[in-house]
Design an enzyme around this catalytic site. Sequence first.
Site, PDB file in Angstrom:
ATOM      1  N   HIS A  84      20.269 -25.430  37.871  1.00 22.22           N
ATOM      2  CA  HIS A  84      20.974 -26.539  38.510  1.00 22.22           C
ATOM      3  C   HIS A  84      21.800 -25.967  39.655  1.00 22.22           C
ATOM      4  CE1 HIS A  84      20.183 -29.661  35.460  1.00 22.22           C
ATOM      5  NE2 HIS A  84      20.100 -28.620  34.643  1.00 22.22           N
ATOM      6  N   CYS A  85      21.639 -26.533  40.834  1.00 24.97           N
ATOM      7  CA  CYS A  85      22.371 -26.124  42.039  1.00 24.97           C
ATOM      8  C   CYS A  85      23.161 -27.345  42.485  1.00 24.97           C
ATOM      9  CB  CYS A  85      21.400 -25.684  43.130  1.00 24.97           C
ATOM     10  SG  CYS A  85      20.231 -24.425  42.559  1.00 24.97           S
TER      11      CYS A  85
END
Length: 126
Positions: A84-85
């Site tokens: 997850h960014c």
Amino acid sequence: MNSVLPLTTTRSIIYDQLVHYLVIPVEHIPTVKNLQRTNEDHQLVSHMVKVGKDLLSRDAPKSEEHRFGFHQPPFNSIDHLHLHCLALPFIPSWRQVKYTPLGPLGGFIDAEKVLEKIKPETEVYS
């Protein structure tokens, strides 16, 4: 993209941050718990983080903060490793709970912590 480390990226359809990307290795790795203390796994996660940073720098340059990490079992919803960014802030702010470490219970783990855990041991010669 590095052909040794094939990845795919997608923008999340869940709108709880300014920008939310997922960086996904093409090779099937079930969860972050399956990563080993090897050069290959360390390189893979490092590359995933770099790709995520590049995407957020490009698409969310005015973000207050960026967060990179993985959900750990039993809190992962998909059994395929994905980073997850996140470009913060969370909208609304209570949504940050989903991306908060829960200590020994697991939950979300920061990518830098994963890199520390899987950093290959260097051989010491005497």
